[in-house]
Design a protein around this motif. Structure first.
Motif, PDB file in Angstrom:
ATOM      1  N   UNK A   1       0.767  -1.303  -0.056  1.00 44.50           N
ATOM      2  CA  UNK A   1       0.191  -0.216   0.056  1.00 44.50           C
ATOM      3  C   UNK A   1       0.661   1.020   0.159  1.00 44.50           C
ATOM      4  N   UNK A   2       1.874   1.177   0.670  1.00 46.05           N
ATOM      5  CA  UNK A   2       3.062   2.304   0.807  1.00 46.05           C
ATOM      6  C   UNK A   2       3.428   2.675  -0.609  1.00 46.05           C
TER       7      UNK A   2
ATOM      8  N   UNK B   1       4.347  -8.251 -14.047  1.00 44.96           N
ATOM      9  CA  UNK B   1       2.866  -8.191 -13.438  1.00 44.96           C
ATOM     10  C   UNK B   1       3.114  -7.676 -12.132  1.00 44.96           C
ATOM     11  N   UNK B   2       2.251  -6.629 -11.660  1.00 43.51           N
ATOM     12  CA  UNK B   2       1.868  -6.089 -10.577  1.00 43.51           C
ATOM     13  C   UNK B   2       0.992  -7.034  -9.567  1.00 43.51           C
ATOM     14  N   UNK B   3       1.468  -7.413  -8.298  1.00 39.82           N
ATOM     15  CA  UNK B   3       0.331  -8.373  -7.733  1.00 39.82           C
ATOM     16  C   UNK B   3      -0.128  -7.078  -6.473  1.00 39.82           C
ATOM     17  N   UNK B   4      -1.276  -7.162  -6.350  1.00 41.57           N
ATOM     18  CA  UNK B   4      -1.976  -6.085  -5.252  1.00 41.57           C
ATOM     19  C   UNK B   4      -2.684  -6.952  -4.480  1.00 41.57           C
ATOM     20  N   UNK B   5      -3.082  -6.410  -3.209  1.00 39.23           N
ATOM     21  CA  UNK B   5      -4.031  -7.130  -2.457  1.00 39.23           C
ATOM     22  C   UNK B   5      -5.023  -6.117  -2.255  1.00 39.23           C
ATOM     23  N   UNK B   6      -6.292  -6.780  -1.711  1.00 40.44           N
ATOM     24  CA  UNK B   6      -7.431  -5.734  -1.437  1.00 40.44           C
ATOM     25  C   UNK B   6      -7.059  -4.903  -0.368  1.00 40.44           C
ATOM     26  N   UNK B   7      -6.437  -5.275   0.705  1.00 38.84           N
ATOM     27  CA  UNK B   7      -6.140  -4.312   1.513  1.00 38.84           C
ATOM     28  C   UNK B   7      -5.199  -3.169   1.355  1.00 38.84           C
ATOM     29  N   UNK B   8      -4.401  -3.355   0.279  1.00 38.40           N
ATOM     30  CA  UNK B   8      -3.452  -2.319  -0.233  1.00 38.40           C
ATOM     31  C   UNK B   8      -4.292  -1.263  -0.937  1.00 38.40           C
ATOM     32  N   UNK B   9      -5.401  -1.386  -1.452  1.00 40.56           N
ATOM     33  CA  UNK B   9      -6.241  -0.552  -2.130  1.00 40.56           C
ATOM     34  C   UNK B   9      -7.331   0.027  -1.594  1.00 40.56           C
TER      35      UNK B   9
ATOM     36  N   UNK C   1      -7.850   1.852   1.106  1.00 45.19           N
ATOM     37  CA  UNK C   1      -7.765   3.360   1.634  1.00 45.19           C
ATOM     38  C   UNK C   1      -8.203   4.078   0.443  1.00 45.19           C
ATOM     39  N   UNK C   2      -7.826   3.931  -0.983  1.00 39.50           N
ATOM     40  CA  UNK C   2      -8.222   4.837  -2.019  1.00 39.50           C
ATOM     41  C   UNK C   2      -8.213   4.103  -3.327  1.00 39.50           C
ATOM     42  N   UNK C   3      -9.687   3.415  -3.443  1.00 40.09           N
ATOM     43  CA  UNK C   3      -9.760   2.533  -4.404  1.00 40.09           C
ATOM     44  C   UNK C   3      -9.872   3.261  -5.592  1.00 40.09           C
ATOM     45  N   UNK C   4     -10.272   4.573  -5.807  1.00 34.20           N
ATOM     46  CA  UNK C   4     -10.330   5.128  -7.262  1.00 34.20           C
ATOM     47  C   UNK C   4      -8.713   5.799  -7.494  1.00 34.20           C
ATOM     48  N   UNK C   5      -8.080   6.096  -6.513  1.00 37.61           N
ATOM     49  CA  UNK C   5      -6.846   6.574  -6.819  1.00 37.61           C
ATOM     50  C   UNK C   5      -5.800   5.262  -7.239  1.00 37.61           C
ATOM     51  N   UNK C   6      -6.218   3.882  -6.651  1.00 41.16           N
ATOM     52  CA  UNK C   6      -5.656   2.745  -7.173  1.00 41.16           C
ATOM     53  C   UNK C   6      -6.269   2.422  -8.576  1.00 41.16           C
ATOM     54  N   UNK C   7      -7.367   2.718  -8.727  1.00 42.92           N
ATOM     55  CA  UNK C   7      -7.923   2.437 -10.215  1.00 42.92           C
ATOM     56  C   UNK C   7      -6.922   3.076 -11.200  1.00 42.92           C
TER      57      UNK C   7
ATOM     58  N   UNK D   1     -16.654  -6.686  -4.799  1.00 45.32           N
ATOM     59  CA  UNK D   1     -16.794  -5.259  -5.225  1.00 45.32           C
ATOM     60  C   UNK D   1     -15.317  -4.680  -5.836  1.00 45.32           C
ATOM     61  N   UNK D   2     -14.318  -4.961  -5.207  1.00 45.74           N
ATOM     62  CA  UNK D   2     -12.786  -4.853  -5.740  1.00 45.74           C
ATOM     63  C   UNK D   2     -12.674  -5.375  -7.002  1.00 45.74           C
ATOM     64  N   UNK D   3     -13.060  -6.533  -7.450  1.00 39.15           N
ATOM     65  CA  UNK D   3     -12.807  -7.181  -8.565  1.00 39.15           C
ATOM     66  C   UNK D   3     -13.626  -6.154  -9.725  1.00 39.15           C
ATOM     67  N   UNK D   4     -14.884  -5.751  -9.532  1.00 40.61           N
ATOM     68  CA  UNK D   4     -15.665  -5.156 -10.359  1.00 40.61           C
ATOM     69  C   UNK D   4     -15.054  -3.774 -10.857  1.00 40.61           C
ATOM     70  N   UNK D   5     -14.172  -3.250  -9.547  1.00 35.36           N
ATOM     71  CA  UNK D   5     -13.772  -1.889  -9.836  1.00 35.36           C
ATOM     72  C   UNK D   5     -12.383  -1.391 -10.317  1.00 35.36           C
ATOM     73  N   UNK D   6     -11.623  -2.711 -10.136  1.00 34.36           N
ATOM     74  CA  UNK D   6     -10.400  -2.585 -10.460  1.00 34.36           C
ATOM     75  C   UNK D   6      -9.791  -3.531 -11.836  1.00 34.36           C
TER      76      UNK D   6
END
Length: 762
Positions: free
Chosen positions: A602-603, A626-634, A636-642, A668-673
């Protein structure tokens, strides 16, 4: 007309005319220097007209030509008119009275009639001389003078009556008596020559009296100005002392002394309670003998400073008292403001409790006393949980009210020798001295926690955790004791125990953590190693991609991420670690000729320049990154991560959702990212041989397939798990069964071995 026996008298009249002219010039020069002094102007004009009158009267006896006699008579008559009119104006202005415009207007009108009669008839002047050479006057000459003389005398006596100066009154009355005496002598002398000569001298008493009035007034003005300057200097000096004086009692005594020196009456100053703010007290001058008050704030309370005196005070004395009260008020306000600033410097503005600076000062003093008495000093460090939620839901006003209540709860738990303080935004400290055994400290901590839990709040409830640290016999510094108590607080929050006491075990952990952080600073990035774990096809065991996993070679020992990565995340060092792994992985991808997946924290996602770094490392048309991210990493700011992930995808980078299914809103994460790969969490794979675990894995596989995503099962460690996954249609797996993480050289050798299951690494 003049004979030798009159030359002395004529010379005296000329001398008087010259002296009067000199007085006129002095008055006019004085007026030029001080234009506001109108009395000097009128006195100068009066003296000037009197000089003309005296000079024309003397010349009348010093010539023999008739034409000159007639001209001098006309000049003398005009001078008499000017003297009488100006005598009225100058006398009244010199006495500080209005100039009597009506009387002046009537006098001017009478003289205008007299001049008309003079020029057109023989009623005032017969326009001839007798055999002795004296002018022959008409029957109305006396009547034309009498009203004017009466008005001049009346107004002069009225000015004398109204004048505040005894000397001025005597001078004005004396001028009238002298004028009457000169006129009487001129009328009863029996000599026509002496009468004519004295008839021009009656004006000299008026001129002399008026000159004396002007001199007295100007001297009085000069004295008043000197006194005013002296008062201003004294008040300025008092104001200067008031700026630097913090003791209000001394300042008030100084004010009494200054008033006593400057005011010609005893004035006393008193205080009494005031119910309104000083700014609301009307600033007005009260009549003499009454009180003049000015509200001031003294010692944090509102009081009224009151000045009183007996009898009457001059207006300038009242102004002095007012000025002193203003200065004293300003000094009191400044002293109160400075005291408030000093209080705020060591007090928390919201709760009123001592702040961190005062706490540390008192803690240092307590440790010093304990070192001498061998007593115990203990610190209870309280931290609140849920304050942010309360601020977000009920507003910051509710959060502030809650902090005030918590501060009160901590303060109620303190003895008279203890100190309750607010240490930070949601942290409070209780400093205990003397008799503070461990059992009592635990009791205080639990009591405060219970009080916090019972708070009546308009939003989510607050909970409190506590850390306890004690210093026997004053050992250590204030910073050490506070650090230990805060470490115990953090342990209580991590374990969920509510209260923890700092001990040797926790001390060792802290020292180890400090050393770990120091070694990270020393070794990153030079002593980081990247190992790669393959992702293989279930059909034939061939690797299709690899995941980069970081290792740290610390003092010769290879440490797995579980031993240190959390510390790096908490301290922010993870950004440097992540960049080093990303650069190494991109460099090795060209050798492996396989897509390389790199975990992103996340940092890292929130760090400035991360997108630019990925874009610079991604090779268009080369081996995919390939960048691997977790749900907890995004989360805090889902739109910024997207937005960030869409940007790197545009550069050819793929995105994998790691540990899918463990977050609070996976679908929900899967549909937005923007996601290309799903990685089933190892906790699901570990239970794939159980009905519920199998159902979960099958659901994720169906979801990924329907969305067109690659699905990878993580943590495959047994043949049974592999067979179940194969039967469910899972085409990609990763785990110790199919390949352990290993250095790039060993992985290259395994890949070159024909694609069989990779050799086991570390």
């Amino acid at each position: 007309m003049g004979g030798g026996d009159w030359q002395a008298a004529v010379a005296v009249q000329y001398a008087l005319a010259g002296a009067t002219l000199l007085v006129a010039l002095l008055h006019l020069l004085w007026w030029r220097r001080r234009p506001e002094e109108r009395s000097a102007l009128w006195s100068g004009l009066l003296s000037l007209s009197a000089a003309v009158l005296l000079a024309s009267g003397a010349a009348l006896f010093d010539t023999g030509a008739l034409v000159h006699v007639q001209t001098l008579l006309l000049v003398r008559t005009a001078a008499i008119a000017a003297v009488t009119v100006l005598a009225v104006v100058a006398t009244r202005v010199g006495a500080g009275l209005p100039p009597a415009r009506l009387a002046v207007t009537l006098m001017l009108a009478l003289y205008a009639v007299r001049f008309v009669l003079w020029g057109t008839t023989h009623l005032v002047y017969a326009h001839r001389v007798d055999r002795d050479g004296f002018p022959v006057y008409g029957p109305l000459v006396v009547l034309s003078f009498v009203p004017v003389v009466l008005v001049v005398v009346w107004l002069t006596l009225d000015a004398a009556r109204r004048s505040s100066s005894a000397l001025a009154r005597r001078a004005l009355v004396g001028s009238v008596l002298a004028a009457v005496l000169i006129a009487a002598v001129a009328d009863t002398t029996g000599s026509r020559r002496l009468g004519e000569l004295l008839s021009a001298l009656w004006v000299t008493p008026f001129v002399a009296a008026q000159g004396m009035l002007v001199v007295l007034r100007l001297v009085s003005v000069e004295a008043s100005e000197r006194r005013l300057l002296s008062r201003q200097s004294a008040l300025a000096a008092f104001g200067g002392r008031a700026v630097g004086e913090d003791d209000l009692a001394l300042l008030e005594a100084d004010a009494v002394r200054v008033v006593g020196e400057l005011v010609d009456a005893p004035v006393s100053l008193q205080r009494r309670p005031l119910g309104t703010h000083p700014a609301a007290v009307p600033q007005r001058r009260l009549p003499p003998g009454q009180r003049q008050a000015r509200g001031v704030r003294v010692g944090g309370s509102r009081e009224e400073l009151e000045a009183s005196w007996e009898g009457e005070l001059a207006p300038e004395d009242v102004e002095v008292v007012e000025s002193v009260l203003h200065v004293l008020s300003a000094g009191a306000e400044r002293a109160a403001a400075e005291e408030e600033l000093r209080r705020l410097a060591v007090r928390d503005a919201l709760t009123g409790l001592p702040n961190r600076a005062l706490l540390q000062d008192r803690l240092a003093s307590a440790l010093g006393r304990a070192g001498r008495t061998q007593d115990v000093v203990a610190v209870l460090f309280f931290g609140l949980d849920g304050l942010k939620r309360l601020n977000d839901t009920a507003g910051h006003a509710a959060g502030d009210a809650a902090l005030v209540q918590v501060g009160s709860a901590v303060a109620r738990a303190a003895r008279s020798t203890d100190t309750a303080a607010r240490f930070g935004s949601d942290e409070f400290v209780l400093l205990c001295e003397g008799d503070c055994p461990p059992a009592r400290l635990l009791e205080i901590a639990q009591h405060v926690r219970a009080e916090v839990a019972r708070l009546d709040l308009p939003g989510p409830a607050l909970t409190a955790s506590a850390g306890i640290a004690a210093s026997p016999a004053g050992e250590g510094s204030p910073e050490d004791l506070l650090r230990d108590a805060h470490a115990a607080l953090q342990r209580a929050k991590e374990r969920g125990t509510g209260v923890e006491t700092f001990g040797e075990g926790l001390r060792r952990e802290l020292l180890e953590r400090v050393q770990l952080e120091s070694d990270l600073d020393r070794d990153v990035p030079d002593r980081l190693e990247v190992h790669y774990q393959p992702v293989v096809r279930t059909a034939d065991g061939r690797p299709v991609s690899v995941e980069a996993l970081v290792r740290w070679r610390r003092d010769g020992e290879l440490l797995l991420p579980g031993a240190w990565l959390e510390v790096a995340e908490q301290t922010g060092r993870i950004v440097a670690v992540g960049e080093a792994v990303l650069r190494r992985a991109c460099a090795d991808a060209s050798r492996l000729r396989l897509p390389v997946a790199v975990n992103v924290s996340a940092r890292q996602l929130a760090s400035p320049g991360f997108a630019e770094l990925v874009e610079s490392l991604a090779v268009p048309g080369g081996v995919p990154l390939v960048l691997e991210v977790t749900e907890t990493a995004v989360i805090a700011d889902v739109e910024g991560a997207r937005r960030l992930l869409e940007r790197v995808r545009a550069a050819g980078v793929r995105v994998a959702m790691d540990d899918f299914g463990t977050g609070w809103s996976s679908l929900g994460m899967l549909s937005r990212l923007p996601v290309d790969v799903l990685k089933i969490d190892r906790s699901f794979v570990a239970r794939v041989d159980e009905p519920d675990g199998r159902a979960l894995v099958e659901t994720v596989l169906l979801l990924g397939t329907s969305l067109g995503l690659d699905v990878v099962a993580e943590g495959v460690e047994t043949e049974e798990q592999l067979e179940v996954l194969r039967s469910l249609g899972c085409s990609l797996v990763q785990g110790f069964l199919t390949g352990r993480p290993q250095p790039v050289e060993r992985l290259l050798a395994a890949v070159a071995d024909g694609g069989a299951t990779a050799a086991r690494g570390d």
